[in-house]
Design a protein around this motif. Sequence first.
Motif, PDB file in Angstrom:
ATOM      1  N   ARG A  50       1.047  -1.668   0.171  1.00  0.00           N
ATOM      2  CA  ARG A  50      -0.130   0.271   0.162  1.00  0.00           C
ATOM      3  C   ARG A  50       0.687   1.595  -0.100  1.00  0.00           C
ATOM      4  NH1 ARG A  50      -2.757   0.127   5.846  1.00  0.00           N
ATOM      5  NH2 ARG A  50      -0.254   0.159   7.301  1.00  0.00           N
ATOM      6  N   GLU A  51       2.121   0.864   0.472  1.00  0.00           N
ATOM      7  CA  GLU A  51       3.232   2.519   0.432  1.00  0.00           C
ATOM      8  C   GLU A  51       4.239   2.345  -0.411  1.00  0.00           C
ATOM      9  OE1 GLU A  51       4.129   5.317   4.298  1.00  0.00           O
ATOM     10  OE2 GLU A  51       3.567   3.536   4.387  1.00  0.00           O
ATOM     11  N   HIS A  52       5.364   1.808   0.003  1.00  0.00           N
ATOM     12  CA  HIS A  52       6.461   1.360  -0.698  1.00  0.00           C
ATOM     13  C   HIS A  52       7.270   0.352  -0.563  1.00  0.00           C
ATOM     14  CE1 HIS A  52       6.557   6.236  -0.350  1.00  0.00           C
ATOM     15  NE2 HIS A  52       6.373   5.763   0.631  1.00  0.00           N
ATOM     16  N   LEU A  53       7.578  -0.125  -1.780  1.00  0.00           N
ATOM     17  CA  LEU A  53       8.672  -1.700  -1.183  1.00  0.00           C
ATOM     18  C   LEU A  53       9.875  -1.923  -0.427  1.00  0.00           C
ATOM     19  CD1 LEU A  53       8.071  -3.069  -5.414  1.00  0.00           C
ATOM     20  CD2 LEU A  53       6.905  -3.160  -3.197  1.00  0.00           C
ATOM     21  N   ALA A 106      17.651   5.219   1.422  1.00  0.00           N
ATOM     22  CA  ALA A 106      16.589   4.109   1.341  1.00  0.00           C
ATOM     23  C   ALA A 106      15.815   4.128   0.064  1.00  0.00           C
ATOM     24  CB  ALA A 106      15.188   4.718   2.650  1.00  0.00           C
ATOM     25  N   ALA A 107      15.195   5.431  -0.740  1.00  0.00           N
ATOM     26  CA  ALA A 107      14.952   5.532  -1.730  1.00  0.00           C
ATOM     27  C   ALA A 107      15.331   5.037  -2.891  1.00  0.00           C
ATOM     28  CB  ALA A 107      14.787   7.200  -2.112  1.00  0.00           C
ATOM     29  N   GLN A 108      16.999   4.479  -2.565  1.00  0.00           N
ATOM     30  CA  GLN A 108      18.059   4.172  -3.678  1.00  0.00           C
ATOM     31  C   GLN A 108      17.152   2.299  -3.439  1.00  0.00           C
ATOM     32  OE1 GLN A 108      21.620   4.525  -4.006  1.00  0.00           O
ATOM     33  NE2 GLN A 108      22.154   2.575  -5.234  1.00  0.00           N
ATOM     34  N   LEU A 109      17.515   1.557  -2.649  1.00  0.00           N
ATOM     35  CA  LEU A 109      17.543   0.646  -2.174  1.00  0.00           C
ATOM     36  C   LEU A 109      15.571  -0.405  -2.324  1.00  0.00           C
ATOM     37  CD1 LEU A 109      19.053   0.082   1.037  1.00  0.00           C
ATOM     38  CD2 LEU A 109      19.948  -1.279  -1.334  1.00  0.00           C
ATOM     39  N   SER A 110      15.361   1.290  -2.267  1.00  0.00           N
ATOM     40  CA  SER A 110      13.456   0.923  -2.638  1.00  0.00           C
ATOM     41  C   SER A 110      13.482   0.512  -4.154  1.00  0.00           C
ATOM     42  CB  SER A 110      13.307   1.720  -2.119  1.00  0.00           C
ATOM     43  OG  SER A 110      11.271   1.529  -1.634  1.00  0.00           O
ATOM     44  N   GLY A 111      13.849   1.512  -4.495  1.00  0.00           N
ATOM     45  CA  GLY A 111      13.753   1.008  -6.503  1.00  0.00           C
ATOM     46  C   GLY A 111      13.899  -0.328  -6.471  1.00  0.00           C
TER      47      GLY A 111
END
Length: 373
Positions: A50-53, A106-111
Amino acid sequence: VQKTDRRHAYGVTVMTEENFDIIVVGGGPGGYVAAIRAAQLGFNTALVEREHLGGICLNWGCIPTKALLRSSEIYHLLHRLDEYGLKADNISYDFKKIIDRSRKVAAQLSGGIKHLMKKNKVTVFDGHAKLLGKGKVSVGDKTLKAPHIILATGARARVLPGLEPDGKLVWSYKEAMTPTEMPKSVLVVGSGAIGVEFASFYRSMGAEVTIAEVMDRIVPVEDADISAFVRKQFEKQGMKILTSAKVTKLSKSTNSVTADIEVGGKVEKITVERVISAVGITGNVENIGLENTKVKVDRGHIVINQWLQTDEPGVYAIGDVAGPPWLAHKASHEGVICVEKIKGLADVHPMKVENIPGCTYCMPQIASVGLTE
């Protein structure tokens, strides 16, 4: 993927049904690893997030806090350069850049998780999942069907009455991770992994730090000798430690908070710029349709057996929502066990909780495995 569209005369989709072998609800370290393992074993797999992988761990937990702690560790070492025969003048920091770096990591790993889902041919649905009973899950206007549903919905910060985060003066871990400016003083309520890691970060960056712990020692899940050693080191760094201490009241002013802390029958008042509430976590069991199943919940966590099975046939739970220890690598391993058991692999064995290592990245760092005394 089998799809069935039910439309009315004007061609507007009323409901879409899609069939899978396994549906995973939640894309954190438990959910995404379970989905990948399921796909590797030949299951037609769906993952709903529902939010971020990457879940709390990659976006708001383990990873961004380690990025912050790395910055504070380097800043700490810069003040000890003379010990290494090195010199530097006018040592300072840009607090906004420290926070920005943490968010970018954090954003890099989520991507990266998004790429892994695509690579492993896992079908990802963005939205809130709700169990409908009998192997069905709703996500928006879609109904997903599968004989096996794995709940990996994670957990959130526990909130105590009177200690509710307000986003400004009283912080949860999210606000503590993304402040707009460096506070001069901080009261950390709770001394588990989350509490002591934030205490270490803010102390290393120069804030006056007080820790209030309701138990008789800090990091209470660790061996007593470790607790004593860590306390000694924290106090050497200038932290104030209060144990067997209960925060009974918070009084807020424009840019500070005065806390009433009961210690040994006496009330001590401490005024700080910010309070960080780190009093544990509770499972995300609400609004996911558990009432449509036989799944049992005990003290905020889903009840499972050694194979991660709930009381509802075909429904499993892994990770933080299934209870302690609340560790990312525990969640991932549970995901693998769960899927391999569903597949019927011969060499799969249940998790031995006492064999799960734990790490706390305060300063000094703590690592432990096995039984304490």
